[in-house]
Design a protein around this motif. Structure first.
Motif, PDB file in Angstrom:
ATOM      1  N   LEU A  10      21.177  45.795  54.789  1.00  0.00           N
ATOM      2  CA  LEU A  10      19.807  46.242  54.502  1.00  0.00           C
ATOM      3  C   LEU A  10      18.906  45.869  55.681  1.00  0.00           C
ATOM      4  CD1 LEU A  10      18.024  47.483  52.112  1.00  0.00           C
ATOM      5  CD2 LEU A  10      17.114  45.172  51.974  1.00  0.00           C
ATOM      6  N   ASN A  11      18.287  46.870  56.263  1.00  0.00           N
ATOM      7  CA  ASN A  11      17.297  46.674  57.320  1.00  0.00           C
ATOM      8  C   ASN A  11      15.985  46.294  56.612  1.00  0.00           C
ATOM      9  OD1 ASN A  11      15.190  47.086  59.175  1.00  0.00           O
ATOM     10  ND2 ASN A  11      16.317  48.685  60.266  1.00  0.00           N
ATOM     11  N   VAL A  12      15.667  45.000  56.594  1.00  0.00           N
ATOM     12  CA  VAL A  12      14.579  44.493  55.762  1.00  0.00           C
ATOM     13  C   VAL A  12      13.220  45.051  56.183  1.00  0.00           C
ATOM     14  CG1 VAL A  12      13.374  42.409  54.969  1.00  0.00           C
ATOM     15  CG2 VAL A  12      15.871  42.394  55.217  1.00  0.00           C
ATOM     16  N   PHE A  13      12.896  45.019  57.467  1.00  0.00           N
ATOM     17  CA  PHE A  13      11.588  45.512  57.917  1.00  0.00           C
ATOM     18  C   PHE A  13      11.415  46.986  57.590  1.00  0.00           C
ATOM     19  CE2 PHE A  13      10.224  42.338  61.473  1.00  0.00           C
ATOM     20  CZ  PHE A  13      10.229  41.320  60.537  1.00  0.00           C
ATOM     21  N   LEU A  72      22.023  36.374  56.520  1.00  0.00           N
ATOM     22  CA  LEU A  72      20.701  36.820  56.948  1.00  0.00           C
ATOM     23  C   LEU A  72      20.701  36.859  58.469  1.00  0.00           C
ATOM     24  CD1 LEU A  72      17.651  37.438  56.397  1.00  0.00           C
ATOM     25  CD2 LEU A  72      17.253  35.005  56.774  1.00  0.00           C
ATOM     26  N   TYR A  73      20.373  38.017  59.022  1.00  0.00           N
ATOM     27  CA  TYR A  73      20.288  38.181  60.474  1.00  0.00           C
ATOM     28  C   TYR A  73      18.823  38.207  60.877  1.00  0.00           C
ATOM     29  CZ  TYR A  73      25.210  39.514  60.318  1.00  0.00           C
ATOM     30  OH  TYR A  73      26.568  39.511  60.127  1.00  0.00           O
ATOM     31  N   LEU A  74      18.452  37.331  61.798  1.00  0.00           N
ATOM     32  CA  LEU A  74      17.093  37.312  62.331  1.00  0.00           C
ATOM     33  C   LEU A  74      17.174  37.589  63.830  1.00  0.00           C
ATOM     34  CD1 LEU A  74      14.036  36.747  62.110  1.00  0.00           C
ATOM     35  CD2 LEU A  74      14.549  34.316  62.448  1.00  0.00           C
ATOM     36  N   LEU A  75      16.558  38.687  64.248  1.00  0.00           N
ATOM     37  CA  LEU A  75      16.533  39.054  65.670  1.00  0.00           C
ATOM     38  C   LEU A  75      15.179  38.626  66.217  1.00  0.00           C
ATOM     39  CD1 LEU A  75      18.045  42.640  65.307  1.00  0.00           C
ATOM     40  CD2 LEU A  75      19.251  40.491  65.640  1.00  0.00           C
ATOM     41  N   THR A 189      20.086  41.854  56.008  1.00  0.00           N
ATOM     42  CA  THR A 189      20.999  41.095  55.163  1.00  0.00           C
ATOM     43  C   THR A 189      22.273  41.917  54.961  1.00  0.00           C
ATOM     44  OG1 THR A 189      20.038  41.995  53.119  1.00  0.00           O
ATOM     45  CG2 THR A 189      19.188  39.875  53.893  1.00  0.00           C
ATOM     46  N   SER A 190      23.410  41.219  54.833  1.00  0.00           N
ATOM     47  CA  SER A 190      24.681  41.899  54.666  1.00  0.00           C
ATOM     48  C   SER A 190      25.734  40.906  54.207  1.00  0.00           C
ATOM     49  CB  SER A 190      25.123  42.533  55.993  1.00  0.00           C
ATOM     50  OG  SER A 190      26.366  43.209  55.837  1.00  0.00           O
ATOM     51  N   ASP A 191      26.832  41.425  53.664  1.00  0.00           N
ATOM     52  CA  ASP A 191      28.008  40.606  53.379  1.00  0.00           C
ATOM     53  C   ASP A 191      29.002  40.672  54.528  1.00  0.00           C
ATOM     54  OD1 ASP A 191      27.368  39.416  50.998  1.00  0.00           O
ATOM     55  OD2 ASP A 191      28.371  40.887  49.731  1.00  0.00           O
ATOM     56  N   LEU A 192      28.683  41.459  55.556  1.00  0.00           N
ATOM     57  CA  LEU A 192      29.567  41.607  56.713  1.00  0.00           C
ATOM     58  C   LEU A 192      29.129  40.695  57.845  1.00  0.00           C
ATOM     59  CD1 LEU A 192      29.859  45.500  56.873  1.00  0.00           C
ATOM     60  CD2 LEU A 192      31.644  43.904  56.120  1.00  0.00           C
ATOM     61  N   VAL A 193      30.108  40.268  58.651  1.00  0.00           N
ATOM     62  CA  VAL A 193      29.804  39.547  59.892  1.00  0.00           C
ATOM     63  C   VAL A 193      29.685  40.594  60.993  1.00  0.00           C
ATOM     64  CG1 VAL A 193      30.653  37.919  61.616  1.00  0.00           C
ATOM     65  CG2 VAL A 193      31.024  37.463  59.186  1.00  0.00           C
TER      66      VAL A 193
END
Length: 299
Positions: A10-13, A72-75, A189-193
């Motif tokens: 999911l692309n949160v922004f 959770l990915y934070l760029l 967010t994702s369940d994937l690496v």
């Protein structure tokens, strides 16, 4: 397991339309601007006191993002010579809310039943003066971001953080508060690496999908000019690192970016790595600085 609308990521922004400020809140000096290097919109959050300027999702504390992805990915890019703070409120399976905070203001790891505070050690470009100082000086490891701090893909394994540090089971991500001083491209967010150093063709060739690993989605990726390598331009930090025997108590690159740069994409999977003596010495020093000290109440 995330609902269908949250998979594969999911692309949160984008999903919460941050630019409209209807489902998100901003306070203080928060501005959207075009970043020439990333060739796209980023959000700049700045202010002399981190708590006075922030971008928050969702808009109010009574709402919840309800995002169940494990990672959770934070760029983002910390602002040079500044301090920043990030707060994540997560709910356990028992619906207890736990705050996970990380900042280069924090000097040591602190923990209560409802709050985990991790020091964030900003990396400098390899071989730079700041990088050399960090290897030899205790002071170089913590504090304000170096002048040449890089754009970073931070991957937080929320499931493992709650399990390792509090022996709790992760339920969902409730809210995110990004405080100054930061530049932020996106959240996911994702369940994937996602491994940003692997291309789609390499991933197919090595059949990485069966191992839960995927190339970074294009809309979440940092640009890499032809002939360059992702890991030479940006930082990738996964926390906690896979394969570490003990949980580390600071978030930083040297021990928590276990993505080996290799011609073979299978070798680029997050995995335990053999550390050089210099890195082991640095880890030992970081562990001394950030060894956990129980506190009776969050400060």
């Amino acid at each position: 397991v995330p609902a269908a609308w949250q998979r594969p990521y999911l692309n949160v922004f984008k999903h919460f339309r941050v630019e409209e400020w209807k489902r998100s809140a901003r306070e203080g000096d928060v501005a959207a601007l075009t970043d020439a290097r990333l060739k796209g919109t980023v959000y700049r959050i700045r202010g002399s006191v981190p708590a006075s300027s922030y971008l928050q999702l969702p808009r109010t504390g009574t709402q919840s993002l309800g995002l169940a992805g494990r990672y959770l990915y934070l760029l983002f890019r910390p602002m040079p010579r500044k301090h920043f703070v990030v707060h994540l409120d997560v709910a356990t399976e028992e619906n207890q809310v736990v705050r996970i905070s990380f900042s280069n203001l924090f000097k040591e790891f602190k923990s209560t039943a409802t709050w985990l505070q991790f020091p964030f050690v900003c990396g400098a470009a390899k071989g730079s003066a700041a990088d050399r100082a960090a290897r030899t000086s205790r002071r170089g490891l913590v504090g304000a971001a170096p002048a040449d701090v890089r754009w970073t893909c931070l991957v937080l394994d929320l499931h493992s953080i709650l399990s390792l540090y509090l022996n709790r089971r992760y339920g969902h991500l409730k809210s995110v508060k990004l405080c100054s001083n930061l530049l932020v491209k996106n959240l996911c967010t994702s369940d994937l690496v996602f491994d940003p150093g692997v291309t789609f063709s390499e991933a197919q060739q090595a059949d990485l999908a069966c191992r839960g690993v995927a190339p970074m989605p294009r809309e979440m990726a940092f640009p890499v000019p032809k002939g360059e390598k992702w890991h030479d331009l940006y930082d990738y930090i996964r926390f906690p690192s896979e394969g570490s025997k003990l949980p580390y108590d600071s978030i930083q690159k040297s021990c928590l970016g276990p993505v080996a740069v290799s011609e073979d994409p299978v070798q680029q999977l997050p995995q335990p790595v053999t550390l050089t003596k210099a890195v082991r010495d640095r880890l030992s020093l970081i562990h001394q600085i950030t060894s956990p000290k129980a506190v009776s109440a969050p400060w």
